[in-house]
Design an enzyme around this catalytic site. Structure first.
Site, PDB file in Angstrom:
ATOM      1  N   ASP A 191      -5.833  -0.201  -1.820  1.00 15.87           N
ATOM      2  CA  ASP A 191      -6.588  -1.082  -2.708  1.00 15.87           C
ATOM      3  C   ASP A 191      -7.852  -1.629  -2.073  1.00 15.87           C
ATOM      4  O   ASP A 191      -8.049  -1.596  -0.853  1.00 15.87           O
ATOM      5  CB  ASP A 191      -5.718  -2.280  -3.098  1.00 15.87           C
TER       6      ASP A 191
ATOM      7  N   GLY B 130       0.755  -1.251   0.000  1.00 15.08           N
ATOM      8  CA  GLY B 130       0.000   0.000   0.000  1.00 15.08           C
ATOM      9  C   GLY B 130       0.778   1.289   0.000  1.00 15.08           C
ATOM     10  O   GLY B 130       0.304   2.306  -0.491  1.00 15.08           O
TER      11      GLY B 130
ATOM     12  N   GLU C  69       3.746   4.257   6.215  1.00 18.41           N
ATOM     13  CA  GLU C  69       2.529   3.456   6.039  1.00 18.41           C
ATOM     14  C   GLU C  69       1.510   4.226   5.214  1.00 18.41           C
ATOM     15  O   GLU C  69       1.421   5.445   5.298  1.00 18.41           O
ATOM     16  CB  GLU C  69       1.913   3.153   7.415  1.00 18.41           C
TER      17      GLU C  69
ATOM     18  N   LYS D 183      -7.545   6.373  10.518  1.00 20.85           N
ATOM     19  CA  LYS D 183      -8.982   6.310  10.850  1.00 20.85           C
ATOM     20  C   LYS D 183      -9.112   6.271  12.360  1.00 20.85           C
ATOM     21  O   LYS D 183      -9.085   5.191  12.954  1.00 20.85           O
ATOM     22  CB  LYS D 183      -9.613   5.032  10.283  1.00 20.85           C
TER      23      LYS D 183
ATOM     24  N   THR E 107      -1.227  -3.503  12.677  1.00 19.87           N
ATOM     25  CA  THR E 107      -0.084  -3.668  11.781  1.00 19.87           C
ATOM     26  C   THR E 107       1.105  -2.822  12.247  1.00 19.87           C
ATOM     27  O   THR E 107       2.226  -3.309  12.352  1.00 19.87           O
ATOM     28  CB  THR E 107      -0.464  -3.264  10.336  1.00 19.87           C
TER      29      THR E 107
ATOM     30  N   ASP F 189      -5.387   1.847  10.549  1.00 20.78           N
ATOM     31  CA  ASP F 189      -6.806   1.557  10.756  1.00 20.78           C
ATOM     32  C   ASP F 189      -6.984   1.140  12.223  1.00 20.78           C
ATOM     33  O   ASP F 189      -7.132   1.980  13.099  1.00 20.78           O
ATOM     34  CB  ASP F 189      -7.183   0.467   9.752  1.00 20.78           C
ATOM     35  N   THR F 190      -6.892  -0.155  12.529  1.00 15.98           N
ATOM     36  CA  THR F 190      -6.988  -0.584  13.935  1.00 15.98           C
ATOM     37  C   THR F 190      -5.697  -0.308  14.700  1.00 15.98           C
ATOM     38  O   THR F 190      -5.692  -0.219  15.924  1.00 15.98           O
ATOM     39  CB  THR F 190      -7.270  -2.096  14.029  1.00 15.98           C
ATOM     40  N   GLY F 191      -4.576  -0.251  13.968  1.00 19.11           N
ATOM     41  CA  GLY F 191      -3.276  -0.026  14.593  1.00 19.11           C
ATOM     42  C   GLY F 191      -2.480  -1.304  14.810  1.00 19.11           C
ATOM     43  O   GLY F 191      -1.305  -1.241  15.181  1.00 19.11           O
TER      44      GLY F 191
END
Ligand code: IMP
Ligand code: MG
Length: 180
Positions: free
Chosen positions: A160, A44, A100, A132, A108, A104-106
């Protein structure tokens, strides 16, 4: 979702402007540092990293790491992350900036900070183009953030949906109602 053209959430111009600002800020913060290494998280981040790298006015190197994204429903629920491709170079004693696409949730980024932090870098920070905030499950430190966005699935500029839309020049989303 597959056939609808994504609506613009963040325009090409707004992205270019933000990337230039981030580049200036990072160049300022790391001025005089011996070897800044950008770590791009595949797939990404490849477009963001390419643009950000060219906006840095300080010497730096680039390497890539690949992690599994949500491979299946279980992984998504547990926030399980897997290393798919490691860095090619040693990072001991180097100043690392993780690049990055989106947090999102964190999970990764949390995984990555632990993994790379255990290898003895001189410093370790992270930059994400998009975040987010409403989806956050793990409290990860982000030193540089481009945009905070609502809880929507976004595509384009490297992001993606099932490997599609990565080369859209803007960041967009598809409304549920458009999926047909
Ligand atoms: P996290 O671990 O939940 O913070 O998010 C991990 C990865 O999920 C990101 O690095 C992206 O690859 C992917 N992801 C999360 N949200 C989106 C989105 O809205 N569009 C595209 N990819 C996303
Ligand atoms: Mg990613």
């Amino acid at each position: 979702m597959i056939d609808a053209k994504p609506k613009v959430l963040i325009s090409e111009d707004a992205i270019a402007d933000k990337v230039a600002r981030l580049g200036a800020q990072i160049s300022h913060d790391y001025a005089g540092v011996d070897t800044l290494m950008l770590v791009g998280v595949l797939k990404g981040s490849f477009i963001f990293l390419a643009d950000l790298s060219r906006r840095l006015s300080i010497p730096h190197t680039v390497d890539f790491i690949a992690l599994s994204s949500y491979g299946n429903a279980t992984a998504r629920l547990t926030g399980e992350v897997r290393l798919v491709m490691d860095l090619r170079t040693s990072i001991a004693g180097k100043h690392l900036l993780i690049v990055e696409d989106i947090v999102d949730t964190g999970h990764t980024l949390d995984y990555l900070l632990r993994l790379l932090g255990s290898r003895g870098p001189a410093s370790l920070k992270a930059c994400a183009l998009v975040r987010k905030p409403d989806r956050r499950e793990v409290d990860v430190p982000l030193s540089y953030v481009g945009f905070d966005i609502p809880d929507k699935w976004v595509v384009g500029y490297g992001l993606d949906y099932a490997d599609r839309f990565r080369t859209l020049p803007y960041i967009g989303y598809v409304d549920e109602g458009d999926t047909g």
